[in-house]
Design a protein around this motif. Sequence first.
Motif, short mmCIF file in Angstrom:
data_model
loop_
_atom_site.label_atom_id
_atom_site.label_comp_id
_atom_site.label_asym_id
_atom_site.label_seq_id
_atom_site.Cartn_x
_atom_site.Cartn_y
_atom_site.Cartn_z
N ALA A 1 0.82 -1.22 0.00
CA ALA A 1 0.00 0.00 0.00
C ALA A 1 0.85 1.26 0.00
O ALA A 1 0.56 2.22 -0.73
N LEU A 2 1.93 1.28 0.80
CA LEU A 2 2.72 2.51 0.86
C LEU A 2 3.54 2.71 -0.42
O LEU A 2 3.93 3.84 -0.75
N LEU A 3 3.81 1.62 -1.16
CA LEU A 3 4.51 1.76 -2.44
C LEU A 3 3.54 2.09 -3.58
O LEU A 3 3.90 2.76 -4.55
N LYS A 4 2.30 1.60 -3.45
CA LYS A 4 1.30 1.80 -4.51
C LYS A 4 1.02 3.28 -4.75
O LYS A 4 0.71 3.69 -5.86
N VAL A 5 1.15 4.08 -3.71
CA VAL A 5 0.94 5.53 -3.83
C VAL A 5 1.84 6.10 -4.93
O VAL A 5 1.47 7.05 -5.62
N HIS A 6 3.03 5.51 -5.08
CA HIS A 6 3.99 6.00 -6.08
C HIS A 6 3.97 5.15 -7.36
O HIS A 6 4.83 5.33 -8.22
N GLY A 7 3.01 4.24 -7.45
CA GLY A 7 2.98 3.34 -8.60
C GLY A 7 4.14 2.37 -8.61
O GLY A 7 4.52 1.86 -9.67
N ALA A 8 4.71 2.13 -7.44
CA ALA A 8 5.94 1.32 -7.35
C ALA A 8 5.61 -0.10 -6.92
O ALA A 8 4.60 -0.38 -6.28
N LYS A 9 6.52 -1.02 -7.25
CA LYS A 9 6.41 -2.41 -6.84
C LYS A 9 7.75 -2.86 -6.27
O LYS A 9 8.81 -2.41 -6.71
N ALA A 10 7.69 -3.78 -5.29
CA ALA A 10 8.91 -4.25 -4.62
C ALA A 10 9.22 -5.68 -5.01
O ALA A 10 8.33 -6.51 -5.13
N ARG A 11 10.51 -5.94 -5.21
CA ARG A 11 11.01 -7.30 -5.46
C ARG A 11 11.88 -7.70 -4.28
O ARG A 11 12.85 -7.03 -3.94
N LYS A 12 11.54 -8.84 -3.65
CA LYS A 12 12.28 -9.31 -2.48
C LYS A 12 13.64 -9.85 -2.92
O LYS A 12 13.77 -10.51 -3.96
N VAL A 13 14.67 -9.60 -2.10
CA VAL A 13 16.02 -10.06 -2.40
C VAL A 13 16.29 -11.37 -1.66
O VAL A 13 16.51 -11.37 -0.44
N GLY A 14 16.22 -12.48 -2.38
CA GLY A 14 16.51 -13.79 -1.79
C GLY A 14 15.71 -14.05 -0.54
O GLY A 14 14.52 -13.73 -0.45
N GLN A 15 16.37 -14.64 0.48
CA GLN A 15 15.70 -14.95 1.73
C GLN A 15 15.81 -13.81 2.74
O GLN A 15 15.38 -13.93 3.87
N SER A 16 16.41 -12.69 2.33
CA SER A 16 16.59 -11.55 3.25
C SER A 16 15.33 -10.70 3.27
O SER A 16 14.34 -10.98 2.59
N GLU A 17 15.37 -9.62 4.06
CA GLU A 17 14.24 -8.69 4.13
C GLU A 17 14.42 -7.48 3.22
O GLU A 17 13.60 -6.57 3.22
N LEU A 18 15.51 -7.45 2.45
CA LEU A 18 15.73 -6.36 1.51
C LEU A 18 14.77 -6.44 0.33
O LEU A 18 14.37 -7.53 -0.08
N HIS A 19 14.41 -5.29 -0.21
CA HIS A 19 13.56 -5.22 -1.41
C HIS A 19 14.15 -4.22 -2.39
O HIS A 19 14.69 -3.19 -1.98
N ILE A 20 14.03 -4.51 -3.66
CA ILE A 20 14.35 -3.56 -4.72
C ILE A 20 13.03 -2.98 -5.21
O ILE A 20 12.09 -3.72 -5.53
N VAL A 21 12.93 -1.66 -5.25
CA VAL A 21 11.69 -1.00 -5.64
C VAL A 21 11.80 -0.49 -7.06
O VAL A 21 12.72 0.27 -7.39
N ASP A 22 10.89 -0.94 -7.91
CA ASP A 22 10.84 -0.49 -9.31
C ASP A 22 9.78 0.59 -9.46
O ASP A 22 8.64 0.43 -9.01
N LEU A 23 10.17 1.71 -10.08
CA LEU A 23 9.26 2.84 -10.27
C LEU A 23 8.79 2.91 -11.72
O LEU A 23 9.50 2.49 -12.64
N PRO A 24 7.60 3.46 -11.94
CA PRO A 24 7.15 3.64 -13.33
C PRO A 24 7.98 4.70 -14.03
O PRO A 24 8.57 5.57 -13.37
N PRO A 25 8.05 4.66 -15.36
CA PRO A 25 8.85 5.64 -16.11
C PRO A 25 8.42 7.07 -15.81
O PRO A 25 7.22 7.35 -15.62
N GLY A 26 9.41 7.96 -15.75
CA GLY A 26 9.12 9.38 -15.57
C GLY A 26 9.03 9.84 -14.14
O GLY A 26 8.97 11.05 -13.88
N LEU A 27 9.02 8.91 -13.18
CA LEU A 27 8.94 9.31 -11.78
C LEU A 27 10.34 9.54 -11.23
O LEU A 27 11.27 8.80 -11.54
N SER A 28 10.51 10.55 -10.40
CA SER A 28 11.82 10.89 -9.85
C SER A 28 12.20 9.92 -8.73
O SER A 28 11.52 9.84 -7.70
#
Length: 545
Positions: free
Chosen positions: A13-40
């Motif tokens: 929900a907190l990422l959806k505000v920015h149109g973003a999606k998170a990809r989990k990194v392996g078994q850790s709690e890290l996430h890579i966040v992908d943003l839609p084109p044109g967003l800063s």
Amino acid sequence: MPRAGLPAHALRALLKVHGAKARKVGQSELHIVDLPPGLSEKAVVNVLARNPHLKFAELDYRVAPSFATNDPYAGSQWHLANIGVPAAWDTTLGTGVTIAILDSGVDATHADLAAALVPGWNFYDNNSDTRDVYGHGTKVAGAAAAVANNGAGVAGVAGGARLMPIRVTDTSGLAYTSTVAQGLTYAADRGARVANASFAMYDRFSVKSAAQYMKDKNGLVMMSAGNTGTQNTAAATTSLITVAATNSANARASWSSYGPAVALAAPGVSIYTTTRGGGYAAVDGTSFASPVTAATAALLMSARPELSSTQVEDLLYRTAIDLGAAGRDPYYGYGRIDAAAAMRAALSVTPAPDTQPPVAGITNLAGGSVVSGLVPIDVAASDNVGVARVELQVNGTTVAIDSTAPYGFSWDSSGVPNGSASVTAVAFDAAGNRGTSSAVVVSVSNALVSAMADSTAPTLSIVTPVPGPVAGTVSVSTNASDNGGAAGIEQSIYVDNVLKASGKGSTLSFSWNARKVAAGTHVIEARARDAAGNTASTTTLVTTN
């Protein structure tokens, strides 16, 4: 990185505000966040970094390797004798230890490397092609573990160790913090004991978190200090070992970066090593001081596999040759590594049993507080050796686990009925000692869900682990929601049909020691039941070595 315990739907929900999606990194709690084109990216990071339910948010940076010059006509491996490697070889060549090389790939056809290689991964292209696209990775791999005693070429410091090639760069040799974080997590999940990343990224939260993840799984990460010849003001860290470069006179190379983060120094001038295409050359840079140090750690782990990562780290520090100002200094850290002295110390050490429990305390939640929704909870934890993890317990049930300092949680208070709730933090060390904080009793006040006929089953997911290989202590956590409210949910977790944890609410967690199970495939199953008796279940498959 979200705080431990943050429900998956809340992160979405907190990422959806920015149109973003998170990809989990392996078994850790890290996430890579992908943003839609044109967003800063900078604008979104500024917003996310201030969110109280996230540990941190930072930009994904691209960094050049810590490589200085290349002299193809120098032919002496002076550094081996300089740090006493031949004496350490009397005990072991590093057999049984895997060193992950996070770089531009490795030349798998090189006669001095082929026999040492095990499968790795390419995180730049997301495939299994780990061929060297730039040349730097083959040089780093050879400095660490070119095959020794084979009658040809050069010998790596740990010439009997295995090499796991992990490509993290583009074709010009530039690596990203996200690919390095993914590579470290991948190596840790597959049981590598040592990882080397010859990129000065020791000031990035994501990389330090991934390095801590590997350290928690009994591994060590070495990283080059950089080649600017100037000061880097990044703070010292215990997550990884930052390495500066010395020459044959045991003086700091003029181009070696310095600062509070430097923990050790090692030879990094005219290091004769393997090159892409089957050749050999002498190379300069903290890029090569770092794998020399990583391989020295591998020698100690090979000789004494029962030693913890923290013990091996301590051996490297206290046996180093103190150069510069007395004690740790910004140019040499604790000093130049001494493989011979470290091996002698490793062989003679008799670790005393650790019986002292950690100390834990909840720092930002006052007794008698009225809470609702998501509640940020900070925990201070310390130990005489080191804290392995902190568990947040509500009414005696573990709802979240955090293994990376600073320890912080997001507790979904809707998972308990309105009224009094007891919150405690339990810190564990590697020896299994536990220390429990004083209980903080709060009053939960959430909007009630209207009572009505309920025929809808709960929504249930296993957050960690994700399907795939696991190693060491594995945090198993689940997330559940229901139209009748989270407070009415009962959850349980099974491993291979054996009940491991149960409790009420939207989250449930426990720590599973994957070292104590047989190698192979294991089934983790979560079950949930709501107040109306509707049930749901889900499974995930993991593998252990």
